[in-house]
Write a protein that holds these residues in place. Sequence first.
Motif, PDB file in Angstrom:
ATOM      1  N   GLY A 166       0.808  -1.212   0.024  1.00 32.10           N
ATOM      2  CA  GLY A 166      -0.065   0.164   0.031  1.00 32.10           C
ATOM      3  C   GLY A 166       0.857   1.121  -0.066  1.00 32.10           C
ATOM      4  N   LEU A 167       0.129   2.388  -0.391  1.00 34.54           N
ATOM      5  CA  LEU A 167       1.044   3.621  -0.363  1.00 34.54           C
ATOM      6  C   LEU A 167      -0.116   4.662   0.488  1.00 34.54           C
ATOM      7  N   ILE A 168       0.313   5.364   1.288  1.00 37.30           N
ATOM      8  CA  ILE A 168      -0.708   6.474   1.986  1.00 37.30           C
ATOM      9  C   ILE A 168       0.032   7.624   1.736  1.00 37.30           C
ATOM     10  N   ILE A 169      -0.794   8.552   1.353  1.00 36.96           N
ATOM     11  CA  ILE A 169      -0.466  10.163   0.999  1.00 36.96           C
ATOM     12  C   ILE A 169      -1.587  11.091   1.690  1.00 36.96           C
ATOM     13  N   SER A 170      -1.429  12.146   1.739  1.00 36.33           N
ATOM     14  CA  SER A 170      -2.489  13.249   2.088  1.00 36.33           C
ATOM     15  C   SER A 170      -2.273  14.229   0.994  1.00 36.33           C
ATOM     16  N   THR A 171      -3.420  14.793   0.583  1.00 34.26           N
ATOM     17  CA  THR A 171      -3.283  15.913  -0.459  1.00 34.26           C
ATOM     18  C   THR A 171      -4.479  16.648  -0.412  1.00 34.26           C
ATOM     19  N   ALA A 187       0.445  10.698 -11.898  1.00 36.13           N
ATOM     20  CA  ALA A 187       1.674   9.679 -11.836  1.00 36.13           C
ATOM     21  C   ALA A 187       1.975   8.696 -10.530  1.00 36.13           C
ATOM     22  N   VAL A 188       1.438   9.235  -9.561  1.00 38.88           N
ATOM     23  CA  VAL A 188       1.675   8.453  -8.503  1.00 38.88           C
ATOM     24  C   VAL A 188       0.720   7.130  -8.605  1.00 38.88           C
ATOM     25  N   ALA A 189      -0.595   7.700  -8.915  1.00 43.01           N
ATOM     26  CA  ALA A 189      -1.670   6.476  -8.975  1.00 43.01           C
ATOM     27  C   ALA A 189      -1.291   5.501 -10.048  1.00 43.01           C
ATOM     28  N   ALA A 190      -0.579   5.833 -11.149  1.00 45.58           N
ATOM     29  CA  ALA A 190      -0.053   4.991 -12.256  1.00 45.58           C
ATOM     30  C   ALA A 190       0.930   4.134 -11.772  1.00 45.58           C
ATOM     31  N   TRP A 191       1.859   4.564 -11.041  1.00 45.77           N
ATOM     32  CA  TRP A 191       3.157   4.055 -10.434  1.00 45.77           C
ATOM     33  C   TRP A 191       2.370   2.822  -9.496  1.00 45.77           C
ATOM     34  N   ALA A 192       1.505   3.129  -8.730  1.00 46.04           N
ATOM     35  CA  ALA A 192       0.945   2.287  -7.792  1.00 46.04           C
ATOM     36  C   ALA A 192       0.042   1.068  -8.378  1.00 46.04           C
ATOM     37  N   LYS A 193      -0.483   1.526  -9.695  1.00 45.45           N
ATOM     38  CA  LYS A 193      -1.412   0.540 -10.168  1.00 45.45           C
ATOM     39  C   LYS A 193      -0.235  -0.456 -10.922  1.00 45.45           C
ATOM     40  N   VAL A 228      -6.201   3.904 -12.869  1.00 45.80           N
ATOM     41  CA  VAL A 228      -5.941   3.843 -11.293  1.00 45.80           C
ATOM     42  C   VAL A 228      -6.225   2.452 -10.893  1.00 45.80           C
ATOM     43  N   GLY A 229      -5.501   1.724  -9.837  1.00 42.80           N
ATOM     44  CA  GLY A 229      -5.738   0.579  -9.296  1.00 42.80           C
ATOM     45  C   GLY A 229      -6.575   0.468  -8.235  1.00 42.80           C
TER      46      GLY A 229
END
Length: 395
Positions: A166-171, A187-193, A228-229
Amino acid sequence: MNWSENIAKLRPSATIAVSTLAKKLAAEGRDIVNLSAGEPDFPTPPGICDAAVEGVRQGKTRYTPTGGTPELRKAAAEYMTEDVAYPADPARVVVSAGAKQSLFNACFCLFGPGDEVLIGAPYWTSYPEMVTLARAEPVLAWGSEERDFLLTPAELDAAATPASKGLIISTPSNPTGAVYSKTELAAVAAWAKSRGIVLICDEIYREIYYGDEGDRAPGALDLDPDAVGELVVTNGMSKAFAMTGWRVGFSYTSAALAGKMSAFQSHVSLNAATPSQVAALEGLTRGDAGAADKATMLEAFRRRRDLVARLFDELLPRCAYVMPQGAFYLYFRVDHAFDDQVKSSSDVCTRILEEAGVAIVPGVAFGDERYARMSTASSDEEIEEGVRRMAKVLG
Ligand code: PMP
Ligand code: GLU
């Protein structure tokens, strides 16, 4: 007494600890400027309070379905998916006792022993604790200071391992106030997917945004769902609706995961307090009146953001800070104040509390000893007084 392994690494919330101490000192008669916890200084709008009181009078005082009343789940789904491609499907929403519980539900249902969970750092103080309570391993992913610590795929690559789940961020971010642009978030979402990693995006400050007036900060649900995954977005009533004490948060995810989170919550706490759900429904559906209340609060938060930046430039030029694009914090460096006695962010904050009577949170609570965080969700006068006092110690 031997405590369970479950809480072997447990530490109480540092943000709550500092604000509790500040309130205690003030109650004892000390002259304290409390700039610690991030809690809007505005009262909950009267229309929301009236709806809750009326709801109680009408007998809305019993259990509701675990994931919230059908009306509130629908309103929360619509609130989170306005003008986006994701469906406003109430089955994807679970209402909880604060976004804190939403985040914990997600961590507990998704992660366990042997799993690693990446956390964008500096981080909100509760994320690593929540991951640890699920018996998984928090792993910090640091963005660069030059980019206000916002993460890029290259930085995520450096922190990830095959065990990353998992990856947790706040924005907008707590503590920095930095905000991912839609492109950066994509870019972050595509990386996670691409890695099969669940993205948990904490958007509790989404409406507290200093971009164009009337805009909300970009969010993960703005992205193309095909890119997005597995995704969990958390939000709630505490910040933009000035409803911290009511304890209403919500999550949006797949219907399958929402079902698991709801089943988990059904054993732990059941539904968020029923009168609070009535209040939240009113908050989410009061149209122009709600928009007007939010605009008033946002104008104040924006003015205070500008005020605190001006005061720092003038009085604390040695404290480099992240210029907040959202949320209501200023995250600034304090390491120039280190000496033989003062060796950590906690030491600096203790000195500021003792010598200046100002309560702020040490950066160690967010993973970085060089920094401290002050809340700007206080009156203009308190902010000005607080910064002037801090300048006597740090200047
Ligand atoms: N996420 C962040 C980043 C926060 O600052 C807070 C504030 N407490 C929360 C989640 C939880 O908010 P609440 O539980 O009051 O909804
Ligand atoms: N989220 C706020 C803060 O970071 C409130 C305190 C808390 O929930 O930790 O200060």
